[in-house]
Design an enzyme around this catalytic site. Sequence first.
Site, PDB file in Angstrom:
ATOM      1  N   ASP A 145       2.698   2.567  -1.480  1.00  0.00           N
ATOM      2  CA  ASP A 145       3.133   0.962  -2.134  1.00  0.00           C
ATOM      3  C   ASP A 145       2.548   0.086  -1.880  1.00  0.00           C
ATOM      4  OD1 ASP A 145       5.532   2.339  -3.471  1.00  0.00           O
ATOM      5  OD2 ASP A 145       6.472   2.883  -1.412  1.00  0.00           O
ATOM      6  N   ASP A 148       7.396   6.109  -9.079  1.00  0.00           N
ATOM      7  CA  ASP A 148       7.489   4.738  -8.381  1.00  0.00           C
ATOM      8  C   ASP A 148       5.835   4.377  -8.494  1.00  0.00           C
ATOM      9  OD1 ASP A 148       9.335   6.346  -7.310  1.00  0.00           O
ATOM     10  OD2 ASP A 148      10.267   4.753  -6.556  1.00  0.00           O
TER      11      ASP A 148
END
Length: 788
Positions: free
Chosen positions: A126, A186
């Site tokens: 991320d 994601d």
Amino acid sequence: MVGGSREKSFPWLLVGCLCVLAAAPASAFDEAAADRVLLHAQQKLRATATNSAIPTTQYPKATTNGPWRTVANTARIDWVQGFFPGQLWFMYDHVKDPFWRSRADAWTRNLELQKEHPDIRQITHDLGFKFMTSFGHAYRLTGDDYYRQVMITAAGSLARRYNPTVGVIDCCDWNDSVWQVPMVTDTMMDLELLFWGARNGGNPAWNDMALSHALKTLTDMVRADGGTFHVVDYNTSGGIRSRGTFQGYSDSSTWSRGQAWAIYGFTMAYRYTRDTRMLQGAVRTAEYYLARLPADSIPNWDFNAPADQQQKDSSAAAIVASALQELSLYVSDPAVAQRYRNAALAMLDSLSSPTYLTPATSASPGLLLHGTAFYKTAIKPSGEDIDKTLIYGDYYFVEAVLRFKRLTPGSWFSSISFSGSVRNLGAANTGIQVVEFDVTPFSNTVDGVVGYADSSTIVTGYGSLPMTIRMNPAGFFDVRRGDTFAALVNLPYQANTTYHVRMRTDLNAKVYSVWVTPPGGSEVLLAERFVFRTGAPAIDDLGKVSLRSVRFDYDFRASNHTVRPEGAPPPVEWFSTTDFSRSVHDLGTGNTGVREVVFDVTPARRPIDAVVGYADSSVTVTGYSVLAMTIRMNPEGFFDVRRGGAFAALTSLPYLANTTYRVRMRTDLNAKVYSVWITPPGGNEVLLADSFAFRTGAPLTDDLGKVSLRSIAADGDFKVAGHSVRSVMSITSAGLGDPDLPAPEALGTAVSEEESLGGCAAAPGSALAMAGVLLVLLGAGRRSRRQS
């Protein structure tokens, strides 16, 4: 989380075309609503940014009606820290108040410690969410190379998670007892850090890693119907072990925020690569999403969860509202582009309503209500942050609103790819030509050019452009003269401000002059008979224009671009009459199929009762009933449009006396429908009519052959100037060039005009390339090591 394009035809998504979005009026969300939301955001964000209980090492994550729950800058496995500083940068971008810059910088710099770590288990996939939303905006808005260097280091850390055998970014290590090489939807968002880094001084191989991951997502994660799995787990040899979910209802269901990540991620990947497979992925996943929305356009947390386990997720809606606006610029079918834009506006309309927007007087420090981070599932029976305000939902909501204000349909936007920066002007512009356009920079340090070349030239670098008007990184306009840049006057530019540019070029003498008019000021002579660029290719016509920016895509916008021979009469002005026979102007018999009409209309007073109407070339215009298409300035002081048997409008747009409005009408003479947009002075284009049916009982209309300017009270109640009719086949949706053509630039550090050697075109291996981060658009988003 866990832990000019040519669109292909997809017969299976026709059902999606008939969903509520096709019918939903592009809503009440307009410029006023956008400004209201942004003011609300400023109030809420200022309160948080000045809250002594939240130091700059803590980052908001979720809240209901009380204080933010925060995460520390040292929380490496969380994923949300970039979104709060990202919103602060948005506010600085919007109003340029130093308060926002100082606060944004403080929260941004405290994330630097996450850019690298010797232990791979302390590096999260991320990093794209964390650094593109914070450092990415910081670099875009300030030009400070410190931010770029941090981003490059972070991109190198993310690249360490790439598994070359499988061809994906391994999302995480915390679930090693269950997964071997997991990929989650994601991560599509995190790829932007690699795409951007490869083009801004990092390893060009990062681009290939990101594209490989995106292609694996498309082939292994997107189902045949366009829905998505959340997790695909591979074995170390690259075989698929399982497909399922971590945050969705079941392995066969579609988690709505995961679907949102896919739509946004594929759209972003297309922006950087112009790989049509990415565009196909964006369209497939968008159509699935749109076909399953409820009436208010806000999805539940999972599209397949049973009725007794449903809960809205406003964060998914905010992500898609932002993504669809960008996607609408890339699809080639104007009807699909408008449907996507309408859908985005319907989402923004709901999100900005009292149902979803926090009250200004409430104790809640955030913006959007009814977000769902992690619903109750077998994996997490108690769930987490259900029916809360989520910081990433707020981030993408603000981004979507800012995109609405800037991504005006019909405008041209800059690109860091030369191939993507070019718009064709034709081969007929020879001799002495006059060019006029409006240009709006979106940063005070834009390094961007509007350059011109011959129709036969393939634009591969600055050296291809004999004429160049620049917004230099020092904050001033200048113009290319021979082998350098110069300007007769030191004329600064300001972000989010529109300037009118006029250029006179003598293609025989190889000289040109440039004037720039600042808002509210007089025209300024910037260049007088400057010679063309030294060493540029021969130019006999004004055939191509390039809008190139160095650091980011969408760093500036050009609109109302026109080219005409010197001495040609100015655009014809027509005045309304009370007599139908004198109100008519012939347009010819060739305007068939799908046509676009553009003109400026200026009412002489308010209110008036007057129309601009269209009829077939074979019709004798004797009254309103023969006008199949009619745009009206009604006696109540508003614009409206004829739809079948009555007048209507999707938005209440008033007109003022002695004020000029730009009108754009797109008509499908085969389907007998038309759409109308109006741009008020200094504002954004407003959709007034979306596929309105021709007037009931009007004569058969197969061509756009006549236009009538009829006013009831007096002749000259309004005038029309610059009326033009063109086939939409001559228009690319966003003017982004043909995405089927591979970008010729090598990846590497983006090179500015000043850095290009001797003004020569970039050589292989020098730096230029496809796309950077969208202007307001730098977005990303994602989850805690364990959720997104």
